[in-house]
Design a protein around this motif. Structure first.
Motif, short mmCIF file in Angstrom:
data_model
loop_
_atom_site.label_atom_id
_atom_site.label_comp_id
_atom_site.label_asym_id
_atom_site.label_seq_id
_atom_site.Cartn_x
_atom_site.Cartn_y
_atom_site.Cartn_z
N LYS A 100 0.83 -1.21 0.00
CA LYS A 100 0.00 0.00 0.00
C LYS A 100 0.86 1.26 0.00
N ASP A 101 2.06 1.15 0.60
CA ASP A 101 2.96 2.31 0.64
C ASP A 101 3.40 2.73 -0.76
N LEU A 102 3.39 1.79 -1.71
CA LEU A 102 3.78 2.12 -3.09
C LEU A 102 2.86 3.19 -3.68
N LEU A 103 1.60 3.14 -3.31
CA LEU A 103 0.64 4.10 -3.87
C LEU A 103 0.36 5.28 -2.94
N GLU A 104 0.48 5.06 -1.63
CA GLU A 104 0.05 6.08 -0.69
C GLU A 104 1.19 6.92 -0.11
N ASN A 105 2.41 6.38 -0.08
CA ASN A 105 3.51 7.07 0.58
C ASN A 105 4.54 7.52 -0.46
N ALA A 106 4.59 8.81 -0.73
CA ALA A 106 5.50 9.36 -1.73
C ALA A 106 6.96 9.17 -1.32
N GLN A 107 7.25 9.27 -0.03
CA GLN A 107 8.63 9.11 0.43
C GLN A 107 9.14 7.69 0.17
N LYS A 108 8.28 6.68 0.35
CA LYS A 108 8.68 5.29 0.07
C LYS A 108 9.01 5.13 -1.42
N ARG A 109 8.21 5.73 -2.28
CA ARG A 109 8.49 5.66 -3.72
C ARG A 109 9.83 6.32 -4.04
N ILE A 110 10.12 7.45 -3.41
CA ILE A 110 11.40 8.14 -3.64
C ILE A 110 12.55 7.28 -3.15
N ASP A 111 12.39 6.64 -1.98
CA ASP A 111 13.45 5.79 -1.43
C ASP A 111 13.73 4.60 -2.34
N ILE A 112 12.68 3.96 -2.82
CA ILE A 112 12.86 2.82 -3.73
C ILE A 112 13.52 3.28 -5.01
N SER A 113 13.10 4.43 -5.53
CA SER A 113 13.67 4.95 -6.77
C SER A 113 15.17 5.23 -6.62
N LYS A 114 15.56 5.86 -5.49
CA LYS A 114 16.98 6.15 -5.25
C LYS A 114 17.79 4.85 -5.18
N TYR A 115 17.25 3.87 -4.46
CA TYR A 115 17.96 2.59 -4.34
C TYR A 115 18.11 1.91 -5.70
N LEU A 116 17.03 1.92 -6.50
CA LEU A 116 17.09 1.29 -7.81
C LEU A 116 18.02 2.05 -8.76
N GLN A 117 18.11 3.37 -8.64
CA GLN A 117 19.06 4.14 -9.45
C GLN A 117 20.49 3.76 -9.12
N LEU A 118 20.79 3.58 -7.82
CA LEU A 118 22.14 3.15 -7.42
C LEU A 118 22.44 1.75 -7.98
N GLU A 119 21.48 0.86 -7.90
CA GLU A 119 21.66 -0.50 -8.43
C GLU A 119 21.89 -0.46 -9.95
N ALA A 120 21.08 0.31 -10.66
CA ALA A 120 21.22 0.40 -12.12
C ALA A 120 22.58 0.98 -12.50
#
Length: 181
Positions: A100-120
Protein backbone atom coordinates in the motif's frame (compact mmCIF):
# COMPACT_ATOMS: atom_id res chain seq x y z
CA UNK A 1 -40.08 -66.01 -45.34
CA UNK A 2 -43.16 -67.32 -43.67
CA UNK A 3 -45.56 -70.03 -44.71
CA UNK A 4 -49.27 -69.63 -44.29
CA UNK A 5 -51.95 -72.28 -44.72
CA UNK A 6 -55.09 -70.95 -46.35
CA UNK A 7 -58.02 -73.27 -46.23
CA UNK A 8 -60.20 -73.27 -49.23
CA UNK A 9 -63.98 -73.66 -48.87
CA UNK A 10 -64.16 -76.13 -51.76
CA UNK A 11 -62.70 -79.00 -49.84
CA UNK A 12 -59.51 -78.92 -51.74
CA UNK A 13 -56.37 -79.38 -49.78
CA UNK A 14 -55.06 -76.28 -48.14
CA UNK A 15 -52.90 -74.19 -50.24
CA UNK A 16 -49.59 -73.00 -48.94
CA UNK A 17 -48.79 -69.38 -49.56
CA UNK A 18 -45.40 -67.90 -49.20
CA UNK A 19 -45.02 -64.21 -48.64
CA UNK A 20 -41.82 -62.67 -49.59
CA UNK A 21 -40.63 -59.67 -47.63
CA UNK A 22 -38.29 -57.28 -49.23
CA UNK A 23 -34.97 -57.22 -47.54
CA UNK A 24 -34.05 -53.90 -45.91
CA UNK A 25 -31.82 -51.62 -47.90
CA UNK A 26 -28.27 -51.21 -46.64
CA UNK A 27 -27.33 -47.87 -45.19
CA UNK A 28 -25.18 -45.60 -47.30
CA UNK A 29 -22.42 -43.85 -45.33
CA UNK A 30 -21.80 -41.34 -48.08
CA UNK A 31 -24.12 -38.77 -46.54
CA UNK A 32 -22.61 -39.43 -43.11
CA UNK A 33 -19.15 -38.71 -44.49
CA UNK A 34 -20.43 -35.49 -46.05
CA UNK A 35 -21.83 -34.33 -42.72
CA UNK A 36 -18.62 -35.21 -40.88
CA UNK A 37 -16.56 -33.32 -43.47
CA UNK A 38 -18.72 -30.23 -43.03
CA UNK A 39 -18.35 -30.42 -39.23
CA UNK A 40 -14.59 -30.85 -39.57
CA UNK A 41 -14.30 -27.82 -41.86
CA UNK A 42 -16.43 -25.79 -39.43
CA UNK A 43 -14.22 -26.76 -36.46
CA UNK A 44 -10.99 -26.00 -38.33
CA UNK A 45 -12.35 -22.60 -39.35
CA UNK A 46 -13.25 -21.75 -35.74
CA UNK A 47 -9.85 -22.80 -34.42
CA UNK A 48 -8.02 -20.73 -37.01
CA UNK A 49 -10.26 -17.74 -36.22
CA UNK A 50 -9.43 -17.99 -32.52
CA UNK A 51 -5.71 -17.93 -33.21
CA UNK A 52 -6.11 -14.94 -35.54
CA UNK A 53 -7.61 -12.88 -32.72
CA UNK A 54 -4.39 -13.27 -30.70
CA UNK A 55 -1.94 -12.93 -33.55
CA UNK A 56 0.93 -10.46 -33.68
CA UNK A 57 -0.07 -7.05 -34.96
CA UNK A 58 2.12 -4.86 -37.14
CA UNK A 59 3.55 -1.82 -35.42
CA UNK A 60 3.58 -3.32 -31.90
CA UNK A 61 6.78 -4.19 -30.10
CA UNK A 62 6.02 -7.15 -27.88
CA UNK A 63 8.12 -7.75 -24.77
CA UNK A 64 10.42 -10.74 -24.80
CA UNK A 65 10.82 -13.35 -22.12
CA UNK A 66 13.94 -14.97 -20.78
CA UNK A 67 14.77 -18.11 -18.83
CA UNK A 68 16.61 -18.12 -15.50
CA UNK A 69 19.84 -19.35 -17.11
CA UNK A 70 20.05 -16.51 -19.62
CA UNK A 71 19.11 -13.95 -16.98
CA UNK A 72 21.85 -15.15 -14.65
CA UNK A 73 24.40 -14.96 -17.48
CA UNK A 74 23.79 -11.23 -17.68
CA UNK A 75 24.08 -11.03 -13.88
CA UNK A 76 22.68 -7.53 -13.91
CA UNK A 77 19.31 -8.37 -12.41
CA UNK A 78 17.78 -6.65 -9.41
CA UNK A 79 14.81 -8.47 -7.88
CA UNK A 80 11.75 -6.78 -6.44
CA UNK A 81 9.52 -9.11 -4.42
CA UNK A 82 6.01 -7.96 -3.61
CA UNK A 83 4.40 -9.96 -0.82
CA UNK A 84 0.91 -9.20 0.53
CA UNK A 85 2.49 -7.61 3.63
CA UNK A 86 5.93 -6.37 2.48
CA UNK A 87 8.04 -5.22 -0.46
CA UNK A 88 11.62 -6.52 -0.64
CA UNK A 89 14.03 -4.84 -3.06
CA UNK A 90 17.49 -5.95 -4.19
CA UNK A 91 19.53 -9.09 -3.79
CA UNK A 92 19.81 -8.45 -0.05
CA UNK A 93 16.01 -8.15 0.27
CA UNK A 94 15.76 -4.69 1.81
CA UNK A 95 12.30 -4.13 3.26
CA UNK A 96 10.59 -1.00 1.91
CA UNK A 97 7.27 -1.34 3.73
CA UNK A 98 4.04 -2.84 2.51
CA UNK A 99 2.48 -2.73 -0.98
CA UNK A 100 0.00 0.00 0.00
CA UNK A 101 2.96 2.31 0.64
CA UNK A 102 3.78 2.12 -3.09
CA UNK A 103 0.64 4.10 -3.87
CA UNK A 104 0.05 6.08 -0.69
CA UNK A 105 3.51 7.07 0.58
CA UNK A 106 5.50 9.36 -1.73
CA UNK A 107 8.63 9.11 0.43
CA UNK A 108 8.68 5.29 0.07
CA UNK A 109 8.49 5.66 -3.72
CA UNK A 110 11.40 8.14 -3.64
CA UNK A 111 13.45 5.79 -1.43
CA UNK A 112 12.86 2.82 -3.73
CA UNK A 113 13.67 4.95 -6.77
CA UNK A 114 16.98 6.15 -5.25
CA UNK A 115 17.96 2.59 -4.34
CA UNK A 116 17.09 1.29 -7.81
CA UNK A 117 19.06 4.14 -9.45
CA UNK A 118 22.14 3.15 -7.42
CA UNK A 119 21.66 -0.50 -8.43
CA UNK A 120 21.22 0.40 -12.12
CA UNK A 121 24.35 2.61 -12.07
CA UNK A 122 26.39 -0.22 -10.52
CA UNK A 123 25.18 -2.61 -13.21
CA UNK A 124 25.99 -0.15 -16.02
CA UNK A 125 29.57 0.19 -14.72
CA UNK A 126 30.13 -3.51 -15.41
CA UNK A 127 31.02 -3.97 -19.06
CA UNK A 128 28.55 -5.99 -21.13
CA UNK A 129 25.78 -6.00 -18.53
CA UNK A 130 22.35 -4.50 -18.92
CA UNK A 131 20.10 -3.42 -16.07
CA UNK A 132 17.26 -5.88 -15.60
CA UNK A 133 14.52 -5.52 -13.01
CA UNK A 134 12.86 -8.81 -12.05
CA UNK A 135 9.43 -8.36 -10.49
CA UNK A 136 8.18 -11.24 -8.36
CA UNK A 137 4.67 -10.67 -7.06
CA UNK A 138 2.17 -12.77 -5.17
CA UNK A 139 -0.80 -13.75 -7.34
CA UNK A 140 -3.14 -11.84 -4.99
CA UNK A 141 -1.32 -8.51 -5.49
CA UNK A 142 -3.44 -5.96 -7.41
CA UNK A 143 -2.02 -4.74 -10.72
CA UNK A 144 -1.70 -1.16 -9.47
CA UNK A 145 1.18 -2.09 -7.16
CA UNK A 146 3.04 -3.96 -9.90
CA UNK A 147 2.48 -1.06 -12.29
CA UNK A 148 3.95 1.36 -9.77
CA UNK A 149 7.07 -0.82 -9.36
CA UNK A 150 7.46 -0.94 -13.15
CA UNK A 151 7.14 2.85 -13.35
CA UNK A 152 9.71 3.36 -10.59
CA UNK A 153 12.07 0.84 -12.24
CA UNK A 154 11.91 2.46 -15.66
CA UNK A 155 12.40 5.92 -14.12
CA UNK A 156 15.46 4.56 -12.28
CA UNK A 157 17.07 3.52 -15.57
CA UNK A 158 16.27 -0.18 -15.88
CA UNK A 159 16.05 -1.01 -19.57
CA UNK A 160 14.52 -4.46 -19.12
CA UNK A 161 11.65 -5.40 -16.84
CA UNK A 162 10.96 -9.10 -16.37
CA UNK A 163 8.13 -10.74 -14.48
CA UNK A 164 8.91 -13.96 -12.67
CA UNK A 165 6.36 -16.68 -13.45
CA UNK A 166 6.04 -20.40 -13.00
CA UNK A 167 5.76 -22.59 -16.08
CA UNK A 168 2.26 -24.08 -16.02
CA UNK A 169 0.83 -25.59 -19.21
CA UNK A 170 -2.67 -25.59 -17.67
CA UNK A 171 -2.53 -22.02 -16.37
CA UNK A 172 -5.95 -21.07 -17.70
CA UNK A 173 -7.66 -24.02 -16.01
CA UNK A 174 -6.01 -23.05 -12.71
CA UNK A 175 -7.22 -19.44 -12.75
CA UNK A 176 -10.47 -18.00 -11.56
CA UNK A 177 -11.21 -16.93 -15.16
CA UNK A 178 -11.78 -20.53 -16.21
CA UNK A 179 -14.67 -20.94 -13.76
CA UNK A 180 -16.48 -17.88 -15.17
CA UNK A 181 -16.45 -19.03 -18.77
Amino acid sequence: MQNYDSPDGSGKPARRVRRKYEEGKSLSITSLLDVLTIILVFLIKNVSTESARISAEAGLNYPSSITNDKLLEKSGATPVKIFPDKVLVGVDGLNFGNPKDLLENAQKRIDISKYLQLEANDIFKTEGHEACLVVQADSAIPCGYVTEIVRIGTDAGFTYIYFATLADPDWLKNTSLSSTQ
